[in-house]
Scaffold this motif. Sequence first.
Motif, mmCIF file in Angstrom:
data_model
loop_
_atom_site.group_PDB
_atom_site.id
_atom_site.type_symbol
_atom_site.label_atom_id
_atom_site.label_comp_id
_atom_site.label_asym_id
_atom_site.label_seq_id
_atom_site.Cartn_x
_atom_site.Cartn_y
_atom_site.Cartn_z
ATOM 1 N N LEU A 137 46.055 36.452 37.864
ATOM 2 C CA LEU A 137 46.199 36.042 39.326
ATOM 3 C C LEU A 137 46.936 34.611 39.577
ATOM 4 O O LEU A 137 46.696 33.715 38.559
ATOM 5 N N ARG A 144 31.079 52.152 43.123
ATOM 6 C CA ARG A 144 31.959 52.325 44.080
ATOM 7 C C ARG A 144 31.428 53.199 45.328
ATOM 8 O O ARG A 144 31.463 53.166 46.536
ATOM 9 N N GLN A 154 36.836 45.026 39.532
ATOM 10 C CA GLN A 154 37.504 46.204 39.714
ATOM 11 C C GLN A 154 38.034 46.824 38.596
ATOM 12 O O GLN A 154 38.905 47.757 38.433
ATOM 13 N N TYR A 210 39.394 35.404 48.689
ATOM 14 C CA TYR A 210 39.854 36.714 48.714
ATOM 15 C C TYR A 210 39.985 37.393 50.307
ATOM 16 O O TYR A 210 39.251 36.934 50.872
ATOM 17 N N ILE A 211 40.905 38.309 50.546
ATOM 18 C CA ILE A 211 41.148 39.048 51.630
ATOM 19 C C ILE A 211 40.181 40.388 51.467
ATOM 20 O O ILE A 211 40.690 41.227 50.570
ATOM 21 N N SER A 212 39.112 40.696 51.979
ATOM 22 C CA SER A 212 38.257 41.954 51.508
ATOM 23 C C SER A 212 39.064 43.308 52.150
ATOM 24 O O SER A 212 39.692 43.048 52.980
ATOM 25 N N TYR A 213 38.704 44.243 51.517
ATOM 26 C CA TYR A 213 39.211 45.669 51.837
ATOM 27 C C TYR A 213 38.026 46.598 51.818
ATOM 28 O O TYR A 213 37.332 46.409 51.001
ATOM 29 N N THR A 273 45.171 45.969 48.702
ATOM 30 C CA THR A 273 44.847 44.587 49.224
ATOM 31 C C THR A 273 46.006 44.145 49.824
ATOM 32 O O THR A 273 47.041 44.485 49.802
ATOM 33 N N LEU A 286 48.089 39.187 42.725
ATOM 34 C CA LEU A 286 47.970 40.072 41.235
ATOM 35 C C LEU A 286 49.436 40.012 40.721
ATOM 36 O O LEU A 286 50.512 40.146 41.028
ATOM 37 N N SER A 315 41.079 40.375 36.006
ATOM 38 C CA SER A 315 41.798 39.526 36.564
ATOM 39 C C SER A 315 40.923 38.030 36.765
ATOM 40 O O SER A 315 41.352 36.770 36.296
ATOM 41 N N TYR A 316 39.810 38.067 37.091
ATOM 42 C CA TYR A 316 38.773 37.044 37.353
ATOM 43 C C TYR A 316 38.295 36.377 35.980
ATOM 44 O O TYR A 316 38.080 35.264 35.868
ATOM 45 N N PRO A 343 44.483 35.097 46.156
ATOM 46 C CA PRO A 343 45.078 35.525 44.617
ATOM 47 C C PRO A 343 46.304 36.479 45.130
ATOM 48 O O PRO A 343 46.311 37.252 45.926
HETATM 49 N N1 LIG Z 1 39.895 41.967 47.880
HETATM 50 C C1 LIG Z 1 40.255 41.948 46.683
HETATM 51 N N2 LIG Z 1 41.345 41.234 46.332
HETATM 52 C C2 LIG Z 1 41.547 40.973 44.971
HETATM 53 C C3 LIG Z 1 40.809 41.640 43.890
HETATM 54 C C4 LIG Z 1 39.738 42.499 44.414
HETATM 55 O O1 LIG Z 1 38.723 42.793 43.614
HETATM 56 N N3 LIG Z 1 39.399 42.607 45.806
HETATM 57 N N4 LIG Z 1 40.974 41.736 42.745
HETATM 58 C C5 LIG Z 1 40.239 41.799 41.540
HETATM 59 O O2 LIG Z 1 40.712 41.585 40.451
HETATM 60 C C6 LIG Z 1 42.550 41.068 42.407
HETATM 61 C C7 LIG Z 1 43.509 42.394 42.504
HETATM 62 N N5 LIG Z 1 42.927 43.384 41.820
HETATM 63 C C8 LIG Z 1 42.610 44.850 42.247
HETATM 64 C C9 LIG Z 1 42.531 45.910 41.283
HETATM 65 C C10 LIG Z 1 42.322 47.130 41.595
HETATM 66 C C11 LIG Z 1 42.255 47.382 42.938
HETATM 67 C C12 LIG Z 1 41.931 48.837 43.272
HETATM 68 O O3 LIG Z 1 42.926 49.299 44.074
HETATM 69 N N6 LIG Z 1 40.932 49.360 43.158
HETATM 70 C C13 LIG Z 1 40.641 50.651 43.562
HETATM 71 C C14 LIG Z 1 40.111 51.584 42.514
HETATM 72 C C15 LIG Z 1 41.244 51.968 41.527
HETATM 73 C C16 LIG Z 1 40.382 52.713 40.260
HETATM 74 O O4 LIG Z 1 39.735 53.582 40.545
HETATM 75 O O5 LIG Z 1 40.755 52.041 39.174
HETATM 76 C C17 LIG Z 1 39.332 51.027 44.743
HETATM 77 O O6 LIG Z 1 38.968 49.689 44.890
HETATM 78 O O7 LIG Z 1 39.355 51.977 44.963
HETATM 79 C C18 LIG Z 1 42.275 46.450 43.744
HETATM 80 C C19 LIG Z 1 42.624 45.317 43.608
HETATM 81 C C20 LIG Z 1 43.113 40.107 43.230
HETATM 82 N N7 LIG Z 1 42.641 40.459 44.690
#
Ligand SMILES: Nc1nc2c(c(=O)[nH]1)N(C=O)[C@@H](CNc1ccc(C(=O)N[C@@H](CCC(=O)O)C(=O)O)cc1)CN2
Length: 180
Positions: A79, A15, A129, A45-48, A97, A73, A133-134, A71
């Motif tokens: 998902l 990261r 992440q 997916y919608i990227s962030y 997201t 969550l 989920s996937y 997707p």
């Molecule tokens: N764009 C996007 N959508 C997605 C996912 C993804 O990875 N990316 N997912 C994939 O499964 C699912 C959602 N799961 C997610 C799980 C955690 C975080 C998140 O907030 N991650 C933080 C780190 C958290 C930590 O430190 O543990 C980050 O990115 O900073 C986001 C989505 C479904 N949709």
Amino acid sequence: MVNSENKSALRKQYRKERADRFISESWLHILSANEFKDVSKIGSYISYDFEPETSDINQRIISSGKTLYLPRLLKDNDLEWVAWDGDKSKLKNSDKTLEPVGEAAKDIELDLIILPALHVDRTGNRLGQGGGSYDRVLARSNAWSIALLHRGELTSELLPVEPHDQKIKAAATPEIIVRF
Ligand SMILES: Nc1nc2c(c(=O)[nH]1)N(C=O)[C@@H](CNc1ccc(C(=O)N[C@@H](CCC(=O)O)C(=O)O)cc1)CN2
Ligand SMILES: Nc1ncnc2c1ncn2[C@@H]1O[C@H](COP(=O)(O)OP(=O)(O)OP(=O)(O)O)[C@@H](O)[C@H]1O
């Protein structure tokens, strides 16, 4: 170190590297791959933040007449999928997201899934992440799966693997597609 702890440490490192090296690029070239030709139901997916950008890919898929699913969550980190027509008013914030609103598709069998990943190794193992989920989605799907990565995130270094991990079929950087 057990593999799940090992994965957390790698996630942190990847990261940070992603945030440090981020440049805006396009993965549109994946749509020319043969695997997209005859499919009709595509999960994306919608990227962030610093994730590989999907908005141009998603728009192109929708305008080509295929059905795009996003997707959502669930509480147990599984998902569900919702068909999306590109209308941004049909998305809402959920943690980091944007998620689709509306009814989830029941018993959906996606033909192809474009998925996010932090890293993929040369054998097709993926680090995401950390929700698993996937892995759940891929375990019950026959879809062809392709993860989007920045340059340098597809490496020969092998990732730690746990029994639930599902391999993906391909990975794409802005330059190339690698099939496993
Ligand atoms: N764009 C996007 N959508 C997605 C996912 C993804 O990875 N990316 N997912 C994939 O499964 C699912 C959602 N799961 C997610 C799980 C955690 C975080 C998140 O907030 N991650 C933080 C780190 C958290 C930590 O430190 O543990 C980050 O990115 O900073 C986001 C989505 C479904 N949709
Ligand atoms: N099929 C499954 N059923 C139940 N739990 C699962 C399943 N697959 C994975 N998990 C759980 O999810 C947790 C996280 O998995 P992992 O570290 O492989 O996530 P990831 O693939 O990086 O995340 P994501 O797919 O959300 O991006 C695991 O510890 C595991 O307990």
